[in-house]
Each structure stands twice: as structure tokens, then as C-alpha cells.
Design an enzyme around this catalytic site. Sequence first.
Site, PDB file in Angstrom:
ATOM      1  N   HIS A 198       1.116  -0.378  14.952  1.00 51.18           N
ATOM      2  CA  HIS A 198       0.129   0.469  14.891  1.00 51.18           C
ATOM      3  C   HIS A 198      -1.234   0.036  15.513  1.00 51.18           C
ATOM      4  O   HIS A 198      -1.546  -1.054  15.824  1.00 51.18           O
ATOM      5  CB  HIS A 198      -0.358   0.713  13.394  1.00 51.18           C
ATOM      6  CG  HIS A 198       0.759   1.374  12.376  1.00 51.18           C
ATOM      7  ND1 HIS A 198       1.313   2.496  12.710  1.00 51.18           N
ATOM      8  CD2 HIS A 198       1.052   0.656  11.301  1.00 51.18           C
ATOM      9  CE1 HIS A 198       2.045   2.585  11.907  1.00 51.18           C
ATOM     10  NE2 HIS A 198       2.257   1.619  11.076  1.00 51.18           N
ATOM     11  N   HIS A 251      -5.958  -1.925   4.680  1.00 51.63           N
ATOM     12  CA  HIS A 251      -5.954  -0.536   3.821  1.00 51.63           C
ATOM     13  C   HIS A 251      -5.130  -0.958   2.552  1.00 51.63           C
ATOM     14  O   HIS A 251      -4.053  -1.919   2.457  1.00 51.63           O
ATOM     15  CB  HIS A 251      -5.361   0.497   4.364  1.00 51.63           C
ATOM     16  CG  HIS A 251      -3.834   0.227   4.906  1.00 51.63           C
ATOM     17  ND1 HIS A 251      -3.457  -0.649   5.272  1.00 51.63           N
ATOM     18  CD2 HIS A 251      -3.095   1.434   5.085  1.00 51.63           C
ATOM     19  CE1 HIS A 251      -2.154  -0.634   5.833  1.00 51.63           C
ATOM     20  NE2 HIS A 251      -2.061   0.615   5.850  1.00 51.63           N
ATOM     21  N   HIS A 289       4.759   7.260   2.328  1.00 53.05           N
ATOM     22  CA  HIS A 289       5.506   6.145   2.298  1.00 53.05           C
ATOM     23  C   HIS A 289       4.749   4.948   1.312  1.00 53.05           C
ATOM     24  O   HIS A 289       3.711   5.003   0.882  1.00 53.05           O
ATOM     25  CB  HIS A 289       5.708   5.433   3.488  1.00 53.05           C
ATOM     26  CG  HIS A 289       4.342   4.740   4.444  1.00 53.05           C
ATOM     27  ND1 HIS A 289       3.457   5.587   5.190  1.00 53.05           N
ATOM     28  CD2 HIS A 289       4.023   3.651   4.137  1.00 53.05           C
ATOM     29  CE1 HIS A 289       2.587   4.536   5.519  1.00 53.05           C
ATOM     30  NE2 HIS A 289       2.923   3.581   4.992  1.00 53.05           N
ATOM     31  N   GLU A 329       8.121   1.354   4.231  1.00 53.50           N
ATOM     32  CA  GLU A 329       7.681   0.520   5.441  1.00 53.50           C
ATOM     33  C   GLU A 329       7.838  -0.777   4.925  1.00 53.50           C
ATOM     34  O   GLU A 329       7.588  -1.107   3.981  1.00 53.50           O
ATOM     35  CB  GLU A 329       6.300   0.998   5.650  1.00 53.50           C
ATOM     36  CG  GLU A 329       5.690   0.203   6.989  1.00 53.50           C
ATOM     37  CD  GLU A 329       4.185   0.282   7.247  1.00 53.50           C
ATOM     38  OE1 GLU A 329       3.766   0.240   8.343  1.00 53.50           O
ATOM     39  OE2 GLU A 329       3.569   0.549   6.121  1.00 53.50           O
ATOM     40  N   TYR A 389       9.682   1.958   9.977  1.00 53.61           N
ATOM     41  CA  TYR A 389       9.688   2.894   8.882  1.00 53.61           C
ATOM     42  C   TYR A 389      11.084   3.076   8.583  1.00 53.61           C
ATOM     43  O   TYR A 389      11.927   3.372   9.630  1.00 53.61           O
ATOM     44  CB  TYR A 389       8.912   3.995   9.268  1.00 53.61           C
ATOM     45  CG  TYR A 389       7.535   3.846   8.951  1.00 53.61           C
ATOM     46  CD1 TYR A 389       6.822   3.967   7.769  1.00 53.61           C
ATOM     47  CD2 TYR A 389       6.592   3.548  10.120  1.00 53.61           C
ATOM     48  CE1 TYR A 389       5.430   3.729   7.666  1.00 53.61           C
ATOM     49  CE2 TYR A 389       5.421   3.276  10.198  1.00 53.61           C
ATOM     50  CZ  TYR A 389       4.676   3.609   8.753  1.00 53.61           C
ATOM     51  OH  TYR A 389       3.339   3.500   9.070  1.00 53.61           O
ATOM     52  N   HIS A 396       0.720  -1.186   0.088  1.00 55.58           N
ATOM     53  CA  HIS A 396       0.058  -0.079   0.027  1.00 55.58           C
ATOM     54  C   HIS A 396       0.801   1.307   0.096  1.00 55.58           C
ATOM     55  O   HIS A 396       2.164   1.046   0.103  1.00 55.58           O
ATOM     56  CB  HIS A 396      -1.012   0.100   1.373  1.00 55.58           C
ATOM     57  CG  HIS A 396      -0.235   0.237   2.437  1.00 55.58           C
ATOM     58  ND1 HIS A 396       0.260  -0.868   3.230  1.00 55.58           N
ATOM     59  CD2 HIS A 396       0.287   1.260   3.119  1.00 55.58           C
ATOM     60  CE1 HIS A 396       0.859  -0.331   4.533  1.00 55.58           C
ATOM     61  NE2 HIS A 396       0.851   0.609   4.295  1.00 55.58           N
TER      62      HIS A 396
END
Length: 310
Positions: free
Chosen positions: A249, A202, A217, A268, A258, A155
Site C-alpha cells: 500500500h 490505523h 475486510h 487481509e 487480500y 484492524h
Amino acid sequence: MAMTGVLRPGHVALRVLDLNEAVRHYVEVLGLFETARDDKGRVFLKAWDEADHHSVVLREADEAGMDYMGWRVASDAELERLAGDLQASSLASDFSWIAAGEHPATGKRFRFTIPTGHVMELYSQKDVVGCNTGYTNPDPWPDGLRGIAPSRFDHCLLYGDDLDGTVKLFVEVLGFGVAEQVLAGPDKLMIGAFLSCSNKPHDVAFIRQPVKNKFHHASFLLDNWNEILKAADILSKRKVSIDIGPTRHGITRGETIYFFDSSGNRNEVFSGGYIYYPDKPTITWTDDQLGPAIFYHDRKINDAFLTVYT
């Protein structure tokens, strides 16, 4: 879940300041495989478990950042339908068709600009070169992996001003769902949206910032927390600039670290997260809980994470 329309992220095209250094980073540190170079000086790469010809495109330029993000759609008919829907919508602009072959091993692409200023494109055809284990009686992973060795491009997180228009476009025109959102203040202004076209938490995310067309990112998938920890060791051994992590997260529940490529583009590597279906209620975070939402272990914001982008 029946997969129609937009299937998944297909590629991200990044600008880098020194192409040779960038290739070294993405091949030797991140662990992608180079699949082609073209007469425009671009380099095309893929992760080991990706079937398609490429998922990352690198181009040398004077300024780092993202040129565009590409999305694989289910068929030629879906490509034509979605192109028509986008052109009929007031939410997108700057439409163009990119001829087949402009990316190697790739069919025609439909390009457009979204309200946050980012350039997106849709395509339905890209040559299948296969994953590194093959598809008959495969081992869990191939021999000869280098660096961190993620299995796929997962993503992007992008910054822009018109978050409302962009979310409306992705939901109402492209058929995405809002898996999670961040709301601020008594008016509950949406300042973050995590959008899925699949069953992942996501496939793209947007953060409201008073800028256009900024890249935060690109993320690549690892299997588990232990691989995230190993990635941290590799990054330290290679003296790569680490932004933050390893950590978790709250948003997406994913495990993460990261770091930056040689041009300052943030990468990431990510593992975990939940299964998303279109009927899953949207998870909402409030801005007073932004610390644990972003970095669940530290429970506080890293200012550089919010303010450094390309």
C-alpha cells in the site's frame, strides 16, 4: 505514549454462511486457535500472540458480513466515562449494555451504532489466557503453528455513507487521530479516513460509499514481507480465493495480500507500516493518485477491491 481511553481493537464478530467451513478456514488456513463455543452456536478464536480470550467471533447466518467490532478500553472507569460521552453526543445511537458473560470470559460491553451504520462496542474486561509462547523467557514464536499464523487481529476497513459523522465521533468522542485521509475533487471531500487510537497507522478505516453498515475486510498482522509471500503460497496451495497481492500500500506503507473466507468475507494479512503518534501530521492522498495510494506497485485500482464487500 500514555495509553488511556480506547486502547485497541479487541474483537470482530463475523457472519458466515457455513460455520464448519468458516472454522476450517480461520483455523487451518488463517491459523487462529479456537478458544470456546457457546450455546448460541458462536465460535470464538484468537491469534497466537494475543493475550485475551478471543479476537474473532463467528456466527452462522443467511448473509455474510460483520455484526459488530469491539474495542478494549483502559479501565472500568473509562468504560463508564466513554459510555456517558457517547450517549451525550448526537453522533451515535442505539445504545445498550450487554451483560458480562454474554461473550465468554468477557465483562459487560457498551454497544452503539455509528453514523455509517456499523455497530461498535466498548469493554474493559476480558480474561487473559496468554499468548502461545508464555511471558517468561519466551521464544520468538511458538511451535505447532498452522496455516498463515498471524500474531494478532489488527484492524478493519468498513464502508458507509456518513463518513464525516463517523470521523467526528471517533476523533472528538473516542479520542482517535486521523493518520491518513483521501480527499476528492476541488471541494476536497473526504472519501477515506484511516484512524488510530494507538501508534499504528490505523486501527480502523472507513471509505465513503452510498451504503450503510458494509464490511470490506478484517486484517491480521504478520512480521514481514517474507511472511506475506509465504501467505500467498499457503493460499494458493489451499486453493483459497485471492483478491489481490502480494503487494504494498501507499497508504500506511504496509505490505499486504487480500483473500476471501469461505463465505465471501474478505481477509487481509498485513505487515509493516510506520509508527503513528498523535502529533504526527495527517498524510493526505488525492483521488487522482488513488491507484498508488491503494496498490503502490501496480499503481492502478482493482475495481473488485472497491466494489466487493459484505
